[in-house]
Design a protein around this motif. Structure first.
Motif, short mmCIF file in Angstrom:
data_model
loop_
_atom_site.label_atom_id
_atom_site.label_comp_id
_atom_site.label_asym_id
_atom_site.label_seq_id
_atom_site.Cartn_x
_atom_site.Cartn_y
_atom_site.Cartn_z
N GLY A 13 0.82 -1.19 0.00
CA GLY A 13 0.00 0.00 0.00
C GLY A 13 0.86 1.25 0.00
N ASP A 14 0.32 2.31 -0.59
CA ASP A 14 1.02 3.59 -0.50
C ASP A 14 0.61 4.28 0.79
N THR A 15 1.15 5.45 1.02
CA THR A 15 0.90 6.16 2.28
C THR A 15 -0.59 6.37 2.53
N GLN A 16 -1.33 6.81 1.52
CA GLN A 16 -2.76 7.07 1.70
C GLN A 16 -3.52 5.78 2.00
N ASP A 17 -3.13 4.67 1.37
CA ASP A 17 -3.77 3.38 1.67
C ASP A 17 -3.58 3.02 3.14
N ILE A 18 -2.38 3.21 3.64
CA ILE A 18 -2.08 2.88 5.03
C ILE A 18 -2.87 3.78 5.97
N ILE A 19 -2.92 5.07 5.68
CA ILE A 19 -3.70 6.01 6.50
C ILE A 19 -5.16 5.56 6.54
N ASP A 20 -5.70 5.22 5.39
CA ASP A 20 -7.11 4.80 5.33
C ASP A 20 -7.36 3.56 6.17
N VAL A 21 -6.47 2.57 6.08
CA VAL A 21 -6.65 1.33 6.83
C VAL A 21 -6.50 1.56 8.33
N VAL A 22 -5.53 2.39 8.73
CA VAL A 22 -5.34 2.70 10.15
C VAL A 22 -6.60 3.37 10.71
N LEU A 23 -7.11 4.36 10.01
CA LEU A 23 -8.30 5.07 10.49
C LEU A 23 -9.52 4.14 10.52
N GLU A 24 -9.67 3.30 9.51
CA GLU A 24 -10.78 2.34 9.48
C GLU A 24 -10.70 1.38 10.66
N CYS A 25 -9.51 0.86 10.91
CA CYS A 25 -9.32 -0.07 12.03
C CYS A 25 -9.62 0.62 13.35
N TYR A 26 -9.10 1.82 13.52
CA TYR A 26 -9.33 2.58 14.75
C TYR A 26 -10.82 2.83 14.98
N LEU A 27 -11.50 3.35 13.98
CA LEU A 27 -12.91 3.70 14.14
C LEU A 27 -13.78 2.48 14.42
N ALA A 28 -13.44 1.36 13.81
CA ALA A 28 -14.25 0.15 13.99
C ALA A 28 -13.97 -0.58 15.30
N ASN A 29 -12.81 -0.33 15.92
CA ASN A 29 -12.39 -1.16 17.06
C ASN A 29 -11.96 -0.38 18.30
N ARG A 30 -12.13 0.91 18.31
CA ARG A 30 -11.58 1.74 19.39
C ARG A 30 -12.18 1.48 20.76
N THR A 31 -13.32 0.88 20.83
CA THR A 31 -13.92 0.63 22.16
C THR A 31 -13.52 -0.73 22.73
N GLN A 32 -12.72 -1.50 22.03
CA GLN A 32 -12.30 -2.82 22.52
C GLN A 32 -11.58 -2.73 23.86
N VAL A 33 -10.93 -1.61 24.13
CA VAL A 33 -10.08 -1.49 25.32
C VAL A 33 -10.70 -0.58 26.39
N ALA A 34 -12.02 -0.43 26.35
CA ALA A 34 -12.69 0.48 27.28
C ALA A 34 -12.43 0.11 28.74
N GLU A 35 -12.50 -1.17 29.06
CA GLU A 35 -12.29 -1.59 30.45
C GLU A 35 -10.83 -1.38 30.87
N LEU A 36 -9.90 -1.79 30.03
CA LEU A 36 -8.48 -1.59 30.31
C LEU A 36 -8.16 -0.11 30.49
N ALA A 37 -8.74 0.72 29.66
CA ALA A 37 -8.44 2.16 29.70
C ALA A 37 -8.67 2.75 31.08
N GLN A 38 -9.70 2.31 31.76
CA GLN A 38 -10.04 2.90 33.06
C GLN A 38 -8.92 2.74 34.08
N SER A 39 -8.13 1.71 33.93
CA SER A 39 -7.02 1.49 34.87
C SER A 39 -5.85 2.46 34.62
N LEU A 40 -5.92 3.20 33.51
CA LEU A 40 -4.83 4.12 33.15
C LEU A 40 -5.18 5.58 33.40
N ARG A 41 -6.37 5.83 33.91
CA ARG A 41 -6.81 7.21 34.13
C ARG A 41 -5.95 7.88 35.21
#
Length: 116
Positions: A13-41
């Motif tokens: 992939g070129d740079t834009q392809d990688i940016i697109d995939v990173v953002l897609e992955c983040y937006l689709a999966n960002r709540t996976q670590v909600a419980e873990l996150a609370q221990s880092l507050r």
């Protein structure tokens, strides 16, 4: 066993392809670590951001992707594997910050081996 452990693979992939995939992955999966996150507050957003950075730095081993292959891991996949590169580190860190309500953003950079 990690839930939602799919790994996205993008070959040549070129740079834009990688940016697109990173953002897609983040937006689709960002709540996976909600419980873990609370221990880092922390008491402030700055302390929380430091806690997130230190957790990821100390919990995940950095390993560059092989030439010509770009692996983008979901937060849970990266935690389960314990190894990844800057793309997956960034997705995990941003996901933790998101779950903690800390306003943050990605910064993308491209590096080329061409000296000209």
């Amino acid at each position: 066993m990690a839930l939602n452990t799919e790994t996205i693979k993008h070959t040549n992939g070129d740079t834009q392809d990688i940016i697109d995939v990173v953002l897609e992955c983040y937006l689709a999966n960002r709540t996976q670590v909600a419980e873990l996150a609370q221990s880092l507050r922390g008491a402030t957003d700055a302390i929380t951001a430091t806690n997130v950075y230190e957790f990821v730095k100390n919990s995940i081993r950095y390993k560059e992707d092989p030439p010509g292959v770009q692996w983008v891991k979901t937060p849970n996949r990266l935690l389960a594997d314990g190894v990844g590169d800057c793309k997956s580190f960034s997705i995990l860190q941003m996901s933790l910050l998101y779950c903690l309500g800390v306003d943050a953003m990605f910064r993308f950079a491209a590096y080329h081996n061409n000296p000209n």
